[in-house]
Design a protein around this motif. Structure first.
Motif, PDB file in Angstrom:
ATOM      1  N   GLY A  12      35.435  48.757  34.424  1.00 12.10           N
ATOM      2  CA  GLY A  12      36.135  49.872  33.782  1.00 12.10           C
ATOM      3  C   GLY A  12      37.422  50.170  34.529  1.00 12.10           C
ATOM      4  N   SER A  13      37.264  50.591  35.794  1.00  8.74           N
ATOM      5  CA  SER A  13      38.420  50.919  36.630  1.00  8.74           C
ATOM      6  C   SER A  13      38.091  50.519  38.067  1.00  8.74           C
ATOM      7  N   THR A  14      38.970  49.788  38.708  1.00 10.28           N
ATOM      8  CA  THR A  14      38.685  49.381  40.090  1.00 10.28           C
ATOM      9  C   THR A  14      38.654  50.601  41.022  1.00 10.28           C
ATOM     10  N   ASN A  15      39.463  51.629  40.729  1.00  8.14           N
ATOM     11  CA  ASN A  15      39.403  52.835  41.567  1.00  8.14           C
ATOM     12  C   ASN A  15      38.032  53.499  41.457  1.00  8.14           C
ATOM     13  N   ILE A  37      39.867  41.653  34.103  1.00 10.20           N
ATOM     14  CA  ILE A  37      39.911  42.516  32.921  1.00 10.20           C
ATOM     15  C   ILE A  37      39.562  43.933  33.360  1.00 10.20           C
ATOM     16  N   GLN A  38      40.474  44.860  33.178  1.00 13.54           N
ATOM     17  CA  GLN A  38      40.178  46.261  33.466  1.00 13.54           C
ATOM     18  C   GLN A  38      40.194  47.014  32.136  1.00 13.54           C
ATOM     19  N   ARG A  39      39.019  47.512  31.762  1.00 10.37           N
ATOM     20  CA  ARG A  39      38.887  48.071  30.413  1.00 10.37           C
ATOM     21  C   ARG A  39      39.448  49.474  30.281  1.00 10.37           C
ATOM     22  N   SER A  40      39.315  50.285  31.314  1.00 10.85           N
ATOM     23  CA  SER A  40      39.810  51.666  31.188  1.00 10.85           C
ATOM     24  C   SER A  40      40.506  52.087  32.472  1.00 10.85           C
ATOM     25  N   GLY A  41      41.581  51.389  32.748  1.00 15.71           N
ATOM     26  CA  GLY A  41      42.376  51.681  33.942  1.00 15.71           C
ATOM     27  C   GLY A  41      42.935  53.090  33.880  1.00 15.71           C
ATOM     28  N   ARG A  42      42.921  53.749  35.019  1.00 10.49           N
ATOM     29  CA  ARG A  42      43.411  55.129  35.084  1.00 10.49           C
ATOM     30  C   ARG A  42      44.784  55.168  35.741  1.00 10.49           C
ATOM     31  N   GLY A  43      45.645  56.039  35.200  1.00  9.94           N
ATOM     32  CA  GLY A  43      46.972  56.226  35.775  1.00  9.94           C
ATOM     33  C   GLY A  43      47.154  57.631  36.304  1.00  9.94           C
ATOM     34  N   GLN A  44      48.358  57.944  36.700  1.00 11.89           N
ATOM     35  CA  GLN A  44      48.664  59.293  37.172  1.00 11.89           C
ATOM     36  C   GLN A  44      48.656  60.254  35.990  1.00 11.89           C
ATOM     37  N   SER A  48      46.361  56.558  30.908  1.00  8.09           N
ATOM     38  CA  SER A  48      45.607  55.320  31.090  1.00  8.09           C
ATOM     39  C   SER A  48      46.578  54.234  31.553  1.00  8.09           C
ATOM     40  N   TRP A  49      46.008  53.184  32.132  1.00  9.11           N
ATOM     41  CA  TRP A  49      46.824  52.055  32.574  1.00  9.11           C
ATOM     42  C   TRP A  49      46.348  50.836  31.820  1.00  9.11           C
ATOM     43  N   GLU A  50      47.228  50.290  31.015  1.00  9.68           N
ATOM     44  CA  GLU A  50      46.842  49.127  30.228  1.00  9.68           C
ATOM     45  C   GLU A  50      47.445  47.867  30.796  1.00  9.68           C
ATOM     46  N   PHE A  59      44.115  46.153  41.167  1.00 10.38           N
ATOM     47  CA  PHE A  59      43.202  46.176  42.314  1.00 10.38           C
ATOM     48  C   PHE A  59      43.170  47.554  42.956  1.00 10.38           C
ATOM     49  N   SER A  60      42.167  47.749  43.805  1.00 10.75           N
ATOM     50  CA  SER A  60      42.073  48.960  44.609  1.00 10.75           C
ATOM     51  C   SER A  60      41.710  48.588  46.032  1.00 10.75           C
ATOM     52  N   LEU A  61      42.228  49.383  46.946  1.00  3.27           N
ATOM     53  CA  LEU A  61      42.054  49.158  48.386  1.00  3.27           C
ATOM     54  C   LEU A  61      41.534  50.432  49.018  1.00  3.27           C
ATOM     55  N   LYS A 108      63.185  49.902  34.637  1.00  5.34           N
ATOM     56  CA  LYS A 108      61.871  49.604  34.058  1.00  5.34           C
ATOM     57  C   LYS A 108      60.778  49.598  35.119  1.00  5.34           C
ATOM     58  N   LYS A 109      59.581  49.931  34.673  1.00  5.52           N
ATOM     59  CA  LYS A 109      58.468  50.055  35.619  1.00  5.52           C
ATOM     60  C   LYS A 109      57.681  48.751  35.704  1.00  5.52           C
ATOM     61  N   ILE A 110      57.577  48.207  36.894  1.00  2.31           N
ATOM     62  CA  ILE A 110      56.811  46.972  37.098  1.00  2.31           C
ATOM     63  C   ILE A 110      55.440  47.244  37.709  1.00  2.31           C
ATOM     64  N   ALA A 111      55.309  48.360  38.415  1.00  2.00           N
ATOM     65  CA  ALA A 111      54.007  48.651  39.033  1.00  2.00           C
ATOM     66  C   ALA A 111      53.755  50.150  39.073  1.00  2.00           C
ATOM     67  N   GLY A 112      52.491  50.504  38.902  1.00  2.00           N
ATOM     68  CA  GLY A 112      52.062  51.890  39.023  1.00  2.00           C
ATOM     69  C   GLY A 112      51.000  51.997  40.105  1.00  2.00           C
ATOM     70  N   ILE A 113      51.001  53.112  40.799  1.00  2.33           N
ATOM     71  CA  ILE A 113      50.102  53.300  41.937  1.00  2.33           C
ATOM     72  C   ILE A 113      49.346  54.615  41.749  1.00  2.33           C
ATOM     73  N   LEU A 114      48.056  54.558  41.936  1.00  4.69           N
ATOM     74  CA  LEU A 114      47.221  55.769  41.860  1.00  4.69           C
ATOM     75  C   LEU A 114      46.447  55.879  43.166  1.00  4.69           C
ATOM     76  N   ILE A 115      46.782  56.889  43.968  1.00  4.51           N
ATOM     77  CA  ILE A 115      46.128  57.068  45.268  1.00  4.51           C
ATOM     78  C   ILE A 115      45.200  58.274  45.169  1.00  4.51           C
ATOM     79  N   GLY A 130      45.006  52.478  44.278  1.00  2.27           N
ATOM     80  CA  GLY A 130      44.895  51.583  43.127  1.00  2.27           C
ATOM     81  C   GLY A 130      46.278  51.167  42.673  1.00  2.27           C
ATOM     82  N   MET A 131      46.415  49.896  42.353  1.00  2.00           N
ATOM     83  CA  MET A 131      47.717  49.442  41.880  1.00  2.00           C
ATOM     84  C   MET A 131      47.581  48.503  40.694  1.00  2.00           C
ATOM     85  N   GLY A 132      48.451  48.716  39.734  1.00  2.00           N
ATOM     86  CA  GLY A 132      48.611  47.773  38.641  1.00  2.00           C
ATOM     87  C   GLY A 132      50.014  47.202  38.765  1.00  2.00           C
TER      88      GLY A 132
HETATM   89  C1  BTN Z   1      50.387  55.062  37.172  1.00  2.00           C
HETATM   90  O1  BTN Z   1      51.513  54.565  37.205  1.00  2.00           O
HETATM   91  O2  BTN Z   1      50.134  56.004  36.405  1.00  2.00           O
HETATM   92  C2  BTN Z   1      49.335  54.531  38.103  1.00  2.00           C
HETATM   93  C3  BTN Z   1      48.616  53.354  37.532  1.00  2.00           C
HETATM   94  C4  BTN Z   1      47.573  52.794  38.449  1.00  2.00           C
HETATM   95  C5  BTN Z   1      46.782  51.666  37.809  1.00  2.00           C
HETATM   96  C6  BTN Z   1      45.873  50.953  38.773  1.00  2.00           C
HETATM   97  S1  BTN Z   1      45.231  49.446  38.102  1.00  2.00           S
HETATM   98  C7  BTN Z   1      44.062  49.314  39.402  1.00  2.00           C
HETATM   99  C8  BTN Z   1      43.588  50.717  39.733  1.00  2.00           C
HETATM  100  N1  BTN Z   1      42.435  51.085  38.932  1.00  2.00           N
HETATM  101  C9  BTN Z   1      42.714  52.073  38.080  1.00  2.00           C
HETATM  102  O3  BTN Z   1      41.911  52.561  37.257  1.00  2.00           O
HETATM  103  N2  BTN Z   1      43.987  52.470  38.219  1.00  2.00           N
HETATM  104  C10 BTN Z   1      44.656  51.722  39.260  1.00  2.00           C
END
Ligand code: BTN
Length: 244
Positions: A12-15, A37-44, A48-50, A59-61, A108-115, A130-132
């Protein structure tokens, strides 16, 4: 820091996965989970993060940054963003950090980070980063406003795991820096790498559009803008946005 990577085909979400796996707080610092495959990635901001399956790095660390005071949580945002730009700079130019921690290529946005942090009093006991990072995706069909991938920038495709390894190497160096007195230098590098740190641009806040330049980012992450009238304005995350 030592990294231990786990590869998952689908999640669903690596975070969320790391949060649940660390319920008893037993996972070692440096645990990484990445997936095809991340089915329901979460963003800030509850977004959602698709990410197209198999194309990108998601991934998440997990960290236990107890040496960083809770009121300096933002330092992690700075080093994650800088490490991402360190890696991307190997492949092209034009990358920057859009405050607080989006990674941009031009506009343009190449990466999103959710801490997601856990504080115990003044101790910074856990962070899940978490980073996409968009790598090989050729087309974006979602309603994300301005996505871009490394493929779209360079016309090449990349091994996703190799880019993850390059990130962990770059991040490891920067994380080591946080154990010494280098937070001032890190902060300066962060400011120097910011998107639109070079002049006056339009911003939007609370129903108003105004023009301003970035004056500074405070150590706790607040953005300081100087308006055209010379006034200083201070914003927390979510209180202001950049206009294109
Ligand atoms: C954003 O820009 O809103 C942050 C997006 C973060 C997405 C990554 S993908 C891996 C990790 N797992 C999640 O569910 N979200 C982060």
């Amino acid at each position: 820091i030592k990294f231990q990577k786990t590869h998952l085909k689908e999640i669903g979400s690596t975070n969320t996965y790391l949060q649940e796996s660390d319920k008893d707080r037993l996972l070692p610092e440096g645990t990484i989970v990445y997936c095809d495959i991340q089915r329901s990635g979460r963003g800030q901001r509850g977004n959602s993060w698709e990410s197209e399956p198999f194309k990108n790095l998601t991934f998440s660390l997990l960290l236990r940054p107890e040496h960083i005071p809770a009121n300096r949580q933002f330092l992690l945002s700075e080093i994650v963003s800088l490490a991402t730009v360190d890696v991307l700079n190997r492949y092209a130019t034009g990358f920057s950090i859009k405050w607080p921690n989006d990674i941009y290529w031009h506009d343009k946005k190449i990466a999103g980070i959710l801490i997601e942090n856990v504080l115990s009093g003044s101790t910074f006991s856990r962070a899940i980063i978490g980073m996409g990072l968009n790598i090989n995706q050729k087309n974006f069909y979602s309603d994300a406003p301005n996505p871009v991938s490394l493929y779209q920038i360079t016309g090449r495709t990349y091994k996703i795991e190799k880019i993850l390894d390059e990130f962990t190497e770059a991040f490891g160096k920067r994380y080591t820096d946080t154990f010494t007195n280098s937070s001032d230098r890190i902060h300066k590098e962060y400011i120097a790498a910011l998107y639109r740190n070079d002049g006056v641009y339009p911003f939007y806040s609370d129903g108003n559009i105004f023009h301003a330049s970035i004056a500074d980012v405070e150590l706790d992450g607040h953005l300081l803008l100087s308006t055209e009238s010379g006034e200083k304005k201070r914003f927390a995350f979510k209180e202001v946005s950049f206009l294109l």
